[in-house]
Design a protein around this motif. Structure first.
Motif, PDB file in Angstrom:
ATOM      1  N   ALA A 142     -12.880   3.077   0.613  1.00 60.10           N
ATOM      2  CA  ALA A 142     -12.371   2.777   1.748  1.00 60.10           C
ATOM      3  C   ALA A 142     -13.070   4.004   2.663  1.00 60.10           C
ATOM      4  CB  ALA A 142     -10.980   2.913   1.633  1.00 60.10           C
ATOM      5  N   ARG A 171     -14.014  10.060   4.951  1.00 60.49           N
ATOM      6  CA  ARG A 171     -13.214  11.264   5.335  1.00 60.49           C
ATOM      7  C   ARG A 171     -13.654  12.495   4.524  1.00 60.49           C
ATOM      8  NH1 ARG A 171      -7.234   9.343   6.945  1.00 60.49           N
ATOM      9  NH2 ARG A 171      -7.475   7.589   7.990  1.00 60.49           N
ATOM     10  N   LYS A 189       0.916  -1.278   0.030  1.00 65.39           N
ATOM     11  CA  LYS A 189      -0.139  -0.041  -0.016  1.00 65.39           C
ATOM     12  C   LYS A 189       0.840   1.366  -0.033  1.00 65.39           C
ATOM     13  CE  LYS A 189      -4.266   1.252   2.741  1.00 65.39           C
ATOM     14  NZ  LYS A 189      -4.967   1.130   3.833  1.00 65.39           N
ATOM     15  N   ARG A 237     -18.206   4.494   6.690  1.00 64.93           N
ATOM     16  CA  ARG A 237     -18.463   4.560   7.881  1.00 64.93           C
ATOM     17  C   ARG A 237     -19.886   3.915   8.546  1.00 64.93           C
ATOM     18  NH1 ARG A 237     -14.534   6.578   8.564  1.00 64.93           N
ATOM     19  NH2 ARG A 237     -13.916   8.924   8.589  1.00 64.93           N
TER      20      ARG A 237
END
Ligand code: G3P
Length: 217
Positions: free
Chosen positions: A163, A132, A83, A166
């Motif tokens: 990714a 985010r 990553k 939430r």
């Protein structure tokens, strides 16, 4: 759609892997900190528990450092995905890993232009951080929609890995948009199967069956 667990908690990953519904795992330095595990030890355990891709994030920021760390991490197990951050150094390193046939997850993606650059660099996965973006007052799912449109237009092979999930609705919407994968925190992974009407229905069936006095076996 592939379901990855977004966690470095080895015990939780092992438990949820038993469901047969975990296709891979993503880790990051914050998740390693939360887990309390040593990074490499955790990676070894996770890679043995889950057959699919396990993302291991580099911490170096410069090209040489990223390449060195990535080559080291890739040796831990054959299902490691290196990553790297979405920077020029990260994308340069991504191209080196591609030549070495090491899969790469390009992380911290917050815009369609970044996703386009990652695909051009040969990323295996792009990780748009939808939660985010939502937290910052933007629309994370709209970013997925844009990336999917661009990747389809040019037949990029880079897979979209939603990714920073939430809540379960993020997973559903990402699926509707054709995301290849979502990396899901364990708590939300468990929420995906829960419905109060399922619990209630099961409770009623169990009670009624008991009243029949019968047995199946
Ligand atoms: O895999 C990393 C990403 O999912 C981070 O999520 O919750 O820290 O925004 P979060």
């Amino acid at each position: 759609m592939q379901f990855f667990l977004d966690s470095a908690d080895v015990d939780v990953i092992k438990k949820l892997a038993l469901t047969g519904l975990v296709d891979g795992v993503t880790t990051n330095p914050s998740l390693v900190l939360q887990s309390g595990w040593s990074f490499e030890e955790a990676l070894r355990e996770i890679c043995a528990a889950v057959e699919g891709p396990v993302s291991a994030e580099v911490v170096a920021a410069d090209f040489e450092g990223i390449v060195k760390e990535g080559l080291h991490l890739a040796k831990i197990a054959n299902n490691i995905v290196v990553k790297v951050p979405l920077t020029f150094d990260g994308l340069k390193a991504c191209q080196v890993f591609c030549v070495e046939e090491i899969p790469v997850n390009v992380t911290l993606c917050f815009s369609a232009s970044q996703a386009l650059m990652a695909a051009k660099a040969g990323a295996t996965f792009i990780s748009p951080f939808i939660g985010r973006l939502d937290d910052a007052g933007h629309d994370g799912l709209h970013l997925i929609h844009e990336i999917a449109q661009i990747y389809r237009q040019f037949d990029f092979e880079t897979q979209i890995l939603a990714a920073s999930i939430r809540h379960p609705l993020h997973v559903i919407e990402a699926a509707k948009l054709g995301c290849d994968a979502a990396t899901i925190p364990p708590k939300i992974f468990e929420q995906l199967i829960k419905h109060p009407l399922t619990d209630k229905g099961l409770e009623n069936f169990t009670k009624d069956w008991a009243k029949t006095g019968q047995k199946i076996l």
